[in-house]
Design an enzyme around this catalytic site. Structure first.
Site, short mmCIF file in Angstrom:
data_model
loop_
_atom_site.label_atom_id
_atom_site.label_comp_id
_atom_site.label_asym_id
_atom_site.label_seq_id
_atom_site.Cartn_x
_atom_site.Cartn_y
_atom_site.Cartn_z
N SER A 190 53.64 36.55 35.49
CA SER A 190 52.23 36.18 35.55
C SER A 190 51.52 36.85 36.72
CB SER A 190 52.08 34.67 35.65
OG SER A 190 52.57 34.06 34.47
N GLY A 246 45.48 33.55 42.71
CA GLY A 246 45.79 33.04 44.04
C GLY A 246 45.09 33.81 45.14
N SER A 279 48.59 37.53 36.62
CA SER A 279 47.33 36.78 36.64
C SER A 279 47.35 35.68 37.70
CB SER A 279 47.10 36.16 35.26
OG SER A 279 46.02 35.27 35.31
N ASP A 280 48.47 35.02 37.83
CA ASP A 280 48.54 33.93 38.82
C ASP A 280 48.44 34.46 40.24
OD1 ASP A 280 48.75 31.94 36.95
OD2 ASP A 280 50.92 31.83 37.00
N MET A 281 48.95 35.66 40.46
CA MET A 281 48.85 36.24 41.79
C MET A 281 47.40 36.59 42.09
SD MET A 281 52.04 35.82 41.94
CE MET A 281 52.15 36.16 43.68
#
Lengths: 419, 403
Positions: B162, B169, B164-166
């Site tokens: 993911s 964040g 995207s999650d980084m």
């Protein structure tokens, strides 16, 4: 917060002055980066900082990178340059000329932040190392972004984004096992580094205000920023001494995989309420063994993920993509369509939020849609204040207003190739 | 001011309702910078792994944990009192969760007028799809990463994790810092509506403008240059090491000078003198044939050896590192102490990824291991909220707080 009705207010007119309500209004940033770190200072400019892109007189290398408007290569038509440099002003100045360095030093006295991505040691060789800049302006924050940082045995290694994603472990885990590793869409090593660069600059500025105006230097490694962007690779290794490998579209958590509908692809999701999903599949007569009790166990589902997705692939093959996703979402199952980025421009959610911003390019007689805010601040807006600058567009005004250069000297500087 | 400086966010308290990955990445960055991050956790979620080592250890290092039952009135009251002594309240729920709890910005601003509230929802707080359920991989599907990172037959694959999650964040951490800066200057707090879909769209890069300006539908990226033109440019398989045939190298030859050095490094063989490869244009045009020759050279040496000889000639080249390459044998990461050792309560240690930058004056660094769920109950409720031992025991007994 920005509402759709305010979208017109986002339209930018060339030369518009900075909106004083941006959170970073009043901050000045000198951007010495090449295309590897252009995004860093743009993130600050988007919040109202006055960012001066210092370009060599021939123009930043990013201006020679495509795609171009209408595929016509020209320094002022590079969409690559546009994406990373809107909201900035352009000053051409050669730091290789003595007079160029003097003018740069004058600008350093009046700025808050310098961001640079030269080869480690280059700034010092030019007489513009940290000690010199700190002497000129003790409040200065200097952010140096380099592929491998300022120290270490590989600090002189050559790299572009592809090589960085390789050495950072980003490539190894993407793609199908029988094929070569897959490269990301977009220059994500550069983007990760730029985000961390903006984070580090803001931390240094916040500390500066607290500590009576003392600046500091930042040493940022693009390789490290990319390793930090991996999510799981190092974590899996440290926890299990296991090397994470690429597995096609199967996500490393084993709860997501791409499947094919009648008219397109979707991302399956086994993350969420298993019972709702299986009741639906069962009602369609396609559940096979997935309604057996052992599948209620989370760990069992994870272990046998391939079988789950094989059954689900067979289930969805006659569904139209959008219908499947709509029904899944109604059950709060996190299915999604696999789309091309062009579909984002028609996305009803992005549209309702006025995400894409229309930016006027008067010299081309046209307006274009740009990507909009990644965050919406109630009190300090993200905005597109100005279109990307033409090469050297603001050289005269910056040198006159901020370095006391007369009109006569401007002509001489241009003749000598300093600007 | 020359005394050892405090970390940049010393004295900043963050009340952290985030879970899964994107939110914890944002607060991890704030914790490394010295903020006191208090995770408000709910009952243990089955798919959140152990905290000793691995992803949860990495995401939650340096944070504090208190487990509160937010379904109870007394639990909500505790959370609201904690918000009243915090600088930032951050969540990554869908839009309605915080307001159902009375923890939305308008309610919290009445308790603490300069509070900063950051909501990192999937698709944002306004618009028709505020309730859309999303995770990193599904956002990557929606934005084009999955489709455009395709296999040789065009089959979508995307990131294996993911990313995207980084990005979500990083965007969340940056939003917090901008809001702190704004508050430092004006005394005002505010609400920030962060849509992870929008954050991810923002890093697609120039391809977005190629669509909106030139109307060009994008092909899968493959190894087409996305920056300066280059050829050779790609990944090539190297000689196996032991039984490991997954050894690859990425090579990028951009300028004519680089081509000449490249050609010398591979031993100036006949193919490198082939007229079809003598200009960048020709090398791009005859790339398949060029790649076959480069692949042959790579297959005869280890990735490490190929990288060393190409880098010695100033050619951009890097082995395609796997987890062991990164964690055990990268001399650069090692010399910069990128991975940090954290001590566990039983005297063992583990390692986590550190911040990828060094501040010269105010240290940003991994501060402590990740807490177990609820571990810091006594500090948070006793030390910060000044509850007596009896009051805390009653909350535990009644299940409002878990031990």
């Amino acid at each position: 917060m920005m509402k759709p009705s305010q979208r017109a207010a986002n339209t930018v007119l060339a030369g518009q002055q900075n909106n004083p309500t941006g959170a970073l209004s009043g901050l000045r940033v000198l951007d010495l980066t090449d295309h590897k770190a252009h995004l860093c200072a743009r993130l600050l400019a988007d919040m109202g900082a006055d960012v001066i892109k210092v370009e060599p007189p021939g123009g930043d290398e990013g201006r020679r990178v495509g795609p171009f408007v209408g595929d016509l290569p020209h320094p002022d038509r590079s969409l690559f340059f546009w994406f990373y440099n809107f909201n900035k002003r352009s000053l051409t100045l050669s730091l290789e000329h003595r007079r160029g360095r003097e003018l740069f030093e004058q600008l350093v006295r009046g700025c808050d932040v310098v961001v640079e991505s030269h080869r480690p040691g280059w700034m010092s060789a030019m007489g513009l190392g940290w000690e010199r800049l700190h002497d000129l302006n003790p409040a200065l924050v200097l952010c140096s972004i380099a592929p491998f940082g300022q120290t270490g045995p590989r600090r002189g290694f050559e790299a572009d984004d592809t090589v960085l994603t390789a050495l950072s472990g980003m490539l190894f885990v993407n793609g199908f096992p029988a094929e070569r590793p897959l490269r990301p869409l977009g220059l994500q090593a550069y983007h990760s580094a730029s985000y961390y660069g903006a984070v580090a600059v803001m931390m240094a500025l916040i500390a500066r205000e607290r500590d009576g105006g003392v600046g500091q230097r930042i040493d940022l490694s693009m390789q490290e920023a990319t390793v930090a962007s991996l999510e799981q690779v190092a974590a899996v290794y440290f926890a299990e001494r296991r090397i994470q490998r690429r597995a096609g579209s199967l996500h490393w958590t084993r709860f997501f995989r791409v499947g094919r509908c009648r008219d397109g692809y979707v991302m399956h999701s086994a993350m969420g309420d298993w019972t709702s999903l299986i009741e639906w599949v069962k009602a369609d007569g396609k559940a096979r063994d997935l309604d057996h009790p052992e599948w209620n166990d989370y760990a069992y589902r994870r272990e046998h993920a391939e079988h789950i997705f094989d059954v689900l692939d067979d289930w969805i093959k006659d569904y139209p993509r959008d219908e499947l996703v709509a029904r899944a979402q109604a059950l709060r199952l996190s299915y999604a369509s696999v789309r091309g980025p062009e579909e984002l421009f028609a996305d009803e959610q992005l549209k309702a939020r006025g995400y894409f911003v229309e930016v006027e390019h008067p010299e081309l007689g046209r307006s274009f849609l740009y990507p909009g805010p990644p965050y919406r601040f109630e009190r300090s807006a993200w905005r597109i204040y100005r279109r990307p600058p033409l090469l050297g567009e603001h050289t005269g005004e910056i040198l006159r207003d901020d370095a006391g250069v007369s009109t006569g000297e401007l002509a001489a500087l241009a003749a000598e190739g300093v600007i | 001011m020359t005394a050892p400086a405090m970390p940049p966010l010393a004295g900043v308290r963050v009340l952290d309702f985030t879970w899964v990955v994107a939110g914890p990445v944002a607060t991890r960055i704030l914790a490394d910078a010295g903020a006191e991050v208090i995770k408000v956790e709910r009952r243990a979620l089955e798919y959140v792994g152990p905290r000793r080592a691995g992803q949860q250890a990495d995401l939650n290092r340096g944070k504090l944990s208190v487990a509160i039952d937010m379904a109870s009135a007394r639990g909500l009251e505790l959370a609201r009192r904690l918000a009243g002594i915090s600088d930032i309240v951050i969540d990554n729920f869908s839009a309605r969760v915080m307001s159902n709890w009375g923890m939305d910005y308008a309610s919290l601003a009445r308790l603490k007028p300069d509070i900063i509230c950051i909501s990192m929802s999937g698709l944002g707080h306004t618009g028709p799809l505020t309730g859309y359920v999303s995770f990193g991989p599904t956002l990557q599907a929606l934005t084009g990463f999955t489709r455009l990172m395709a296999g040789e037959g065009g089959e979508p694959a995307g990131y294996g994790y993911s990313y995207s999650d980084m990005v979500g964040g990083y965007t969340g951490a940056l939003a917090a810092l901008f809001a702190l800066w704004h508050r430092q200057r004006t005394g005002q707090g505010q609400f920030i509506d962060l849509s992870q879909l929008e954050a991810l769209t923002g890093v697609i890069g120039p391809a977005l403008l190629d669509i909106s300006v030139n109307g060009r539908v994008q092909d899968p990226v493959g190894y087409h240059p996305q920056e300066r033109l280059a050829a050779p440019h790609g990944v090539y398989r190297c000689a196996p090491e032991g039984d490991d045939s997954e050894r690859w190298i990425a090579i990028s030859v951009r300028t004519q000078a680089e081509w000449e050095r490249f050609s010398g490094t591979v031993g100036s063989p006949q193919w490198a003198r082939d007229p079809r490869f003598q200009t960048l244009y020709l090398r791009m045009h005859n790339q398949a044939e060029l790649d076959r020759n480069v692949a042959r050279w790579c297959a005869e040496r280890t990735a490490e050896a190929a990288m060393a000889s190409l880098q010695a000639a100033g050619i951009a080249a890097g082995l395609v590192a796997n987890g062991a390459d990164l964690c055990e044998r990268d001399p650069q990461l090692e010399s910069r102490d990128f991975f940090s050792v954290v001590s566990l309560p039983d005297g063992e240690t583990t390692r986590v990824s550190g911040p990828p930058f060094r501040l010269s004056r105010t240290p940003v660094t991994v501060r402590a291991r990740a807490p177990e769920v609820g571990e810091n109950r006594d500090y948070v409720l006793g030390g910060l909220l000044k509850l007596s031992r009896e009051e805390i025991e009653a909350l535990v007994r009644d299940g409002v707080v878990t031990a």
